[in-house]
Design a protein around this motif. Sequence first.
Motif, PDB file in Angstrom:
ATOM      1  N   UNK A  96      15.005   7.072   3.477  1.00 21.22           N
ATOM      2  CA  UNK A  96      15.313   5.951   4.354  1.00 21.22           C
ATOM      3  C   UNK A  96      16.788   5.560   4.326  1.00 21.22           C
ATOM      4  N   UNK A  97      17.161   4.779   5.315  1.00 18.32           N
ATOM      5  CA  UNK A  97      18.486   4.153   5.371  1.00 18.32           C
ATOM      6  C   UNK A  97      18.359   2.914   6.244  1.00 18.32           C
ATOM      7  N   UNK A  98      19.388   2.098   6.254  1.00 24.69           N
ATOM      8  CA  UNK A  98      19.380   0.884   7.060  1.00 24.69           C
ATOM      9  C   UNK A  98      20.771   0.687   7.651  1.00 24.69           C
TER      10      UNK A  98
ATOM     11  N   UNK B 100      11.510  -8.497   0.957  1.00 28.73           N
ATOM     12  CA  UNK B 100      12.077  -9.166   2.126  1.00 28.73           C
ATOM     13  C   UNK B 100      11.428  -8.713   3.425  1.00 28.73           C
ATOM     14  N   UNK B 101      11.095  -7.423   3.506  1.00 28.82           N
ATOM     15  CA  UNK B 101      10.583  -6.888   4.768  1.00 28.82           C
ATOM     16  C   UNK B 101       9.911  -5.546   4.500  1.00 28.82           C
ATOM     17  N   UNK B 102       9.085  -5.117   5.436  1.00 25.46           N
ATOM     18  CA  UNK B 102       8.471  -3.802   5.374  1.00 25.46           C
ATOM     19  C   UNK B 102       8.682  -3.094   6.705  1.00 25.46           C
ATOM     20  N   UNK B 103       8.711  -1.776   6.648  1.00 24.40           N
ATOM     21  CA  UNK B 103       8.920  -0.958   7.829  1.00 24.40           C
ATOM     22  C   UNK B 103       7.886   0.151   7.822  1.00 24.40           C
ATOM     23  N   UNK B 104       7.009   0.127   8.821  1.00 27.08           N
ATOM     24  CA  UNK B 104       5.928   1.105   8.937  1.00 27.08           C
ATOM     25  C   UNK B 104       6.064   1.806  10.286  1.00 27.08           C
ATOM     26  N   UNK B 105       6.004   3.099  10.277  1.00 28.44           N
ATOM     27  CA  UNK B 105       6.133   3.846  11.527  1.00 28.44           C
ATOM     28  C   UNK B 105       4.956   4.779  11.786  1.00 28.44           C
TER      29      UNK B 105
ATOM     30  N   UNK C  89       0.810  -1.224   0.000  1.00 23.22           N
ATOM     31  CA  UNK C  89       0.000   0.000   0.000  1.00 23.22           C
ATOM     32  C   UNK C  89       0.841   1.270   0.000  1.00 23.22           C
ATOM     33  N   UNK C  90       2.152   1.147   0.197  1.00 24.35           N
ATOM     34  CA  UNK C  90       2.971   2.349   0.233  1.00 24.35           C
ATOM     35  C   UNK C  90       4.260   2.156  -0.560  1.00 24.35           C
ATOM     36  N   UNK C  91       4.595   3.164  -1.304  1.00 28.99           N
ATOM     37  CA  UNK C  91       5.866   3.278  -2.002  1.00 28.99           C
ATOM     38  C   UNK C  91       6.354   4.692  -1.723  1.00 28.99           C
ATOM     39  N   UNK C  92       7.567   4.990  -2.111  1.00 24.80           N
ATOM     40  CA  UNK C  92       8.045   6.364  -1.934  1.00 24.80           C
ATOM     41  C   UNK C  92       9.085   6.681  -2.986  1.00 24.80           C
ATOM     42  N   UNK C  93       9.558   7.883  -2.956  1.00 24.53           N
ATOM     43  CA  UNK C  93      10.528   8.337  -3.940  1.00 24.53           C
ATOM     44  C   UNK C  93      11.928   7.811  -3.670  1.00 24.53           C
ATOM     45  N   UNK C  94      12.290   7.599  -2.409  1.00 22.85           N
ATOM     46  CA  UNK C  94      13.695   7.470  -2.050  1.00 22.85           C
ATOM     47  C   UNK C  94      14.185   6.033  -1.910  1.00 22.85           C
ATOM     48  N   UNK C  95      15.458   5.841  -2.266  1.00 24.60           N
ATOM     49  CA  UNK C  95      16.109   4.543  -2.230  1.00 24.60           C
ATOM     50  C   UNK C  95      17.421   4.618  -1.457  1.00 24.60           C
TER      51      UNK C  95
ATOM     52  N   UNK D  49      13.677   0.709  -0.385  1.00 30.46           N
ATOM     53  CA  UNK D  49      12.879   1.633  -1.183  1.00 30.46           C
ATOM     54  C   UNK D  49      11.731   2.107  -0.309  1.00 30.46           C
ATOM     55  N   UNK D  50      11.861   3.330   0.219  1.00 34.86           N
ATOM     56  CA  UNK D  50      10.877   3.804   1.180  1.00 34.86           C
ATOM     57  C   UNK D  50      10.868   2.874   2.382  1.00 34.86           C
ATOM     58  N   UNK D  51       9.704   2.329   2.708  1.00 35.48           N
ATOM     59  CA  UNK D  51       9.574   1.395   3.826  1.00 35.48           C
ATOM     60  C   UNK D  51       9.664  -0.063   3.415  1.00 35.48           C
TER      61      UNK D  51
END
Length: 190
Positions: free
Chosen positions: A116-118, A95-100, A66-72, A82-84
């Motif tokens: 985002x970053x990891x 592989x995974x999703x990150x929702x805040x 349900x969510x995408x974003x501009x940033x990688x 890529x976003x979350x």
Amino acid sequence: KTSTFKEWPLPKPEHHTVGGASDVQMDKMDRPWFTVTHDKVPGEFGMVGVFDPATGKYEHLDLNQPFYSQFNAIAADGSIVQGGLKVDPKTKKLLDTFEYTKAPNKPQGNLMGYEPAMDSKGNWYITDFGGSYIVQVMAGTKDVKWHKTPTAFSEPRRGKMDDQDRFWFAEYTADNIGMFDVKTSKITEW
């Protein structure tokens, strides 16, 4: 080496005023990943795309999220952030999703994640341009931590993780450079 340019056209969306790609991130196989405007995504930024220069072929990945974003960004393990979303660049699978934004401890105010970053442990971070936080989502538990910048209304953006697990970012309206040290949870500004 040759001082020449080469261009490859991307598919044009029919239901957007603008189209194209943004925020290129190279994977460890020298393929550019980016977001690309697509009719399946309502915003101008959205669908995850990858281009293979060896074959000259572009592919968008419909990850059914349900969510995408501009940033990688690229994770320490070579995954694409890529976003979350965390994507395996080899299999092109999620592989995974990150929702805040739905965290029970979410602060009041206008929150808006920017880039985002990891870290090396797979924890996810994003600059919160709207609320002046560095947001941290723990990979295993999905617990969300909110780290307020020392300068109020600093509008952090454009963050990148270094190889020492330090998240560097700009403070847009504070005219500062900021750094969040993952090991100490401390933000330093210059």
